[in-house]
Design an enzyme around this catalytic site. Structure first.
Site, PDB file in Angstrom:
ATOM      1  N   LYS A  84       0.851  -1.189   0.000  1.00 62.27           N
ATOM      2  CA  LYS A  84       0.000   0.000   0.000  1.00 62.27           C
ATOM      3  C   LYS A  84       0.887   1.239   0.000  1.00 62.27           C
ATOM      4  O   LYS A  84       1.952   1.252   0.604  1.00 62.27           O
ATOM      5  CB  LYS A  84      -0.864   0.013   1.275  1.00 62.27           C
ATOM      6  CG  LYS A  84      -2.136   0.800   1.124  1.00 62.27           C
ATOM      7  CD  LYS A  84      -3.238  -0.005   0.472  1.00 62.27           C
ATOM      8  CE  LYS A  84      -4.485   0.812   0.247  1.00 62.27           C
ATOM      9  NZ  LYS A  84      -5.579   0.029  -0.338  1.00 62.27           N
ATOM     10  N   GLY A 184     -26.644   1.548  -0.165  1.00 67.85           N
ATOM     11  CA  GLY A 184     -25.659   2.216  -1.029  1.00 67.85           C
ATOM     12  C   GLY A 184     -25.931   1.873  -2.482  1.00 67.85           C
ATOM     13  O   GLY A 184     -25.909   0.704  -2.870  1.00 67.85           O
ATOM     14  N   GLY A 186     -24.292   3.233  -5.204  1.00 66.87           N
ATOM     15  CA  GLY A 186     -23.214   3.813  -6.012  1.00 66.87           C
ATOM     16  C   GLY A 186     -22.790   2.855  -7.111  1.00 66.87           C
ATOM     17  O   GLY A 186     -23.609   2.105  -7.665  1.00 66.87           O
ATOM     18  N   VAL A 188     -21.106   0.024  -7.203  1.00 69.74           N
ATOM     19  CA  VAL A 188     -21.376  -1.407  -7.020  1.00 69.74           C
ATOM     20  C   VAL A 188     -22.858  -1.655  -6.731  1.00 69.74           C
ATOM     21  O   VAL A 188     -23.496  -2.492  -7.376  1.00 69.74           O
ATOM     22  CB  VAL A 188     -20.521  -2.012  -5.871  1.00 69.74           C
ATOM     23  CG1 VAL A 188     -20.822  -3.493  -5.707  1.00 69.74           C
ATOM     24  CG2 VAL A 188     -19.038  -1.813  -6.146  1.00 69.74           C
TER      25      VAL A 188
HETATM   26  P1  NAD Z   1     -19.553   4.550  -4.341  1.00 70.74           P
HETATM   27  O1  NAD Z   1     -18.936   5.715  -3.665  1.00 70.74           O
HETATM   28  O2  NAD Z   1     -19.771   4.571  -5.812  1.00 70.74           O
HETATM   29  O3  NAD Z   1     -20.993   4.260  -3.667  1.00 70.74           O
HETATM   30  C1  NAD Z   1     -21.209   4.301  -2.296  1.00 70.74           C
HETATM   31  C2  NAD Z   1     -22.650   4.754  -2.095  1.00 70.74           C
HETATM   32  O4  NAD Z   1     -22.979   4.657  -0.710  1.00 70.74           O
HETATM   33  C3  NAD Z   1     -22.889   6.204  -2.507  1.00 70.74           C
HETATM   34  O5  NAD Z   1     -23.998   6.278  -3.388  1.00 70.74           O
HETATM   35  C4  NAD Z   1     -23.180   6.909  -1.169  1.00 70.74           C
HETATM   36  O6  NAD Z   1     -24.097   7.990  -1.298  1.00 70.74           O
HETATM   37  C5  NAD Z   1     -23.779   5.771  -0.365  1.00 70.74           C
HETATM   38  N1  NAD Z   1     -23.753   5.995   1.065  1.00 70.74           N
HETATM   39  C6  NAD Z   1     -22.789   6.596   1.815  1.00 70.74           C
HETATM   40  N2  NAD Z   1     -23.170   6.603   3.112  1.00 70.74           N
HETATM   41  C7  NAD Z   1     -24.354   5.966   3.177  1.00 70.74           C
HETATM   42  C8  NAD Z   1     -25.235   5.652   4.250  1.00 70.74           C
HETATM   43  N3  NAD Z   1     -24.968   5.996   5.522  1.00 70.74           N
HETATM   44  N4  NAD Z   1     -26.373   4.986   3.979  1.00 70.74           N
HETATM   45  C9  NAD Z   1     -26.679   4.645   2.701  1.00 70.74           C
HETATM   46  N5  NAD Z   1     -25.885   4.929   1.648  1.00 70.74           N
HETATM   47  C10 NAD Z   1     -24.740   5.586   1.894  1.00 70.74           C
HETATM   48  O7  NAD Z   1     -18.681   3.289  -3.897  1.00 70.74           O
HETATM   49  P2  NAD Z   1     -18.622   1.859  -4.593  1.00 70.74           P
HETATM   50  O8  NAD Z   1     -17.489   1.825  -5.524  1.00 70.74           O
HETATM   51  O9  NAD Z   1     -19.992   1.466  -5.042  1.00 70.74           O
HETATM   52  O10 NAD Z   1     -18.197   0.957  -3.357  1.00 70.74           O
HETATM   53  C11 NAD Z   1     -19.128   0.622  -2.337  1.00 70.74           C
HETATM   54  C12 NAD Z   1     -18.407  -0.149  -1.235  1.00 70.74           C
HETATM   55  O11 NAD Z   1     -17.837  -1.341  -1.778  1.00 70.74           O
HETATM   56  C13 NAD Z   1     -17.235   0.610  -0.595  1.00 70.74           C
HETATM   57  O12 NAD Z   1     -17.130   0.216   0.747  1.00 70.74           O
HETATM   58  C14 NAD Z   1     -16.035   0.103  -1.367  1.00 70.74           C
HETATM   59  O13 NAD Z   1     -14.837   0.224  -0.613  1.00 70.74           O
HETATM   60  C15 NAD Z   1     -16.416  -1.345  -1.576  1.00 70.74           C
HETATM   61  N6  NAD Z   1     -15.768  -1.971  -2.726  1.00 70.74           N
HETATM   62  C16 NAD Z   1     -15.945  -1.467  -3.982  1.00 70.74           C
HETATM   63  C17 NAD Z   1     -15.363  -2.081  -5.081  1.00 70.74           C
HETATM   64  C18 NAD Z   1     -15.567  -1.558  -6.481  1.00 70.74           C
HETATM   65  O14 NAD Z   1     -15.389  -2.341  -7.430  1.00 70.74           O
HETATM   66  N7  NAD Z   1     -15.956  -0.313  -6.665  1.00 70.74           N
HETATM   67  C19 NAD Z   1     -14.577  -3.226  -4.884  1.00 70.74           C
HETATM   68  C20 NAD Z   1     -14.414  -3.742  -3.597  1.00 70.74           C
HETATM   69  C21 NAD Z   1     -15.021  -3.100  -2.532  1.00 70.74           C
END
Ligand code: NAD
Length: 365
Positions: A84, A184, A186, A188
């Site tokens: 990291k 959430g 977003g 994913v």
């Molecule tokens: P993102 O930022 O696109 O989406 C996160 C969503 O969660 C946002 O829409 C945000 O408004 C919402 N959110 C934040 N606080 C909230 C709450 N208290 N209640 C409800 N919704 C809330 O992130 P992402 O890329 O979709 O990732 C989501 C999670 O998965 C993260 O923890 C990330 O570390 C993990 N993750 C993502 C990936 C990936 O491929 N993007 C891979 C492994 C792990």
């Protein structure tokens, strides 16, 4: 974290290999690169930019996150070690192309022992700046030979993991008819909703971002739940795809679900929460096992260049085997699933270490 913190003691305790402190006066870069374990292959892990209150905090964060990456890759069956990078600074105010490029030069100097990528405070665009100085970058846009966005692959892995858990809990991997809550919406979460919409499930969704909720409600058959209510609704599967630390002493008592299976990183706030959730009879699918689809997809091109979408997607199905193995270890050894995930990772590293020793002995004979 104070200056009395003993870095060598910490490194010895968890078997770290290297720690690099990077200082570039001309750009103002202050960064730390931690390499935890390279038994399986070169270390990899994203680059975080954060306003650490002191440099010890940055060092500890880099070390802690690097170790997490060792486990994540090992359990996913990806032949990479854990590393990291962290840049000390406010990504909104202090991030410049010059700082990123300076970090790129430091990474390049390591000669391929560490590959970087996106993390909190850095974007795919930032990776382009780092890539201008070094080829040791994993997450890259497609036009630079990378795999592009990985959330769709992560979401596929989440659905595969849910099915394995459903088979274990309900005796069938068919999700049809189940009540599933997605927290959430977003990158994913919205993909998870899309995939679930063809499975005939009853969907409950929540997000603090109204636009994201509106988009989902307009395009899919789902019911909105207030962000605070999502924990306490009656549902079969809770799918956290927002923040870390959401399985804690205030949320676990509220949970009425049978399974927790979602993408969010570091879902358990503390280790004890992993035991608490087990005590409640909830089947928890460990986060770093079920959310590895994107990582598997993203890193495939390092071993089989150039990037090939179909082949890389094919590998994502490994998540199913990994979740099955973790649930099997948990049952056989009568341990909570979060510990079983660590066992799976540790076994893969031990096997690789053994294989390397055998080769070394052979060369000396
Ligand atoms: P993102 O930022 O696109 O989406 C996160 C969503 O969660 C946002 O829409 C945000 O408004 C919402 N959110 C934040 N606080 C909230 C709450 N208290 N209640 C409800 N919704 C809330 O992130 P992402 O890329 O979709 O990732 C989501 C999670 O998965 C993260 O923890 C990330 O570390 C993990 N993750 C993502 C990936 C990936 O491929 N993007 C891979 C492994 C792990």
């Amino acid at each position: 974290m104070s200056e009395n913190w003993r870095v060598f003691d910490y490194m010895r305790k968890y078997n770290y290999e290297n720690l690099y402190i990077c200082n570039d006066i001309s750009t103002g870069l202050r960064a730390v690169i931690a390499i935890h374990d390279t038994t399986l292959g070169p270390a990899a892990g994203g680059c975080r930019m954060w306003t650490y209150s002191n440099e010890w905090e940055a060092i500890e964060d880099a070390l802690r996150l690097a170790r997490g990456m060792t486990y994540k890759y090992a359990a996913a069956g990806v032949n990479l070690g854990g590393g990291k990078a962290v840049i000390i600074g406010d990504p909104k105010k202090d991030k410049t192309e010059a700082i990123l490029r300076a970090l790129g030069r430091f990474i390049d100097r390591l000669g391929g022992i560490y590959y970087t990528g996106e993390d909190v405070g850095t974007t795919l665009k930032d990776m382009e700046a780092i890539y201008a100085e070094t080829r040791f970058v994993i997450t890259l846009p497609e036009y630079l030979g990378g795999a592009g966005p990985i959330a769709p692959a992560t979401a596929i892995g989440v659905i595969l993991g849910m099915k394995v858990a459903a088979k274990k809990f309900f005796g069938s991997e068919n999700l049809g008819g189940l009540k599933i809550g997605v927290q959430g919406l977003g990158a994913v979460g919205s993909e998870v909703v899309k995939l679930l919409s063809s499975e005939d499930v009853e969907l409950f969704v929540t997000d603090i971002d109204k636009d994201k909720v509106d988009y989902i409600l307009k395009n899919y058959d789902a019911k909105y739940v207030d962000p605070e209510e999502i924990y306490s609704i009656e549902m079969d599967i809770f799918c956290p795809c927002a923040l870390g630390g959401i399985l804690n002493s205030s949320t676990i008592p509220k949970l009425k679900c049978k399974i927790v299976a979602g993408s969010a990183n570091n879902q358990l706030k503390e280790e004890k929460d992993g035991y608490e959730i087990e005590k409640k009879g909830i089947l928890y699918v460990p986060d770093y096992i079920i959310n590895a689809g994107g990582t598997i997809y993203d890193t495939y091109r390092l071993f089989n260049p150039p990037h090939n979408h179909e082949k890389a997607m094919g590998k994502v199905y490994k998540v199913k085997d990994n979740v099955e193995m973790v649930l099997e270890i948990a049952e056989k050894e009568k341990i909570p699933t979060f510990l079983a995930a660590d066992r799976l990772a540790e076994r893969r590293i031990e096997e690789a270490a053994k294989a390397k020793n055998i080769r070394k002995r052979g060369a000396l004979e």
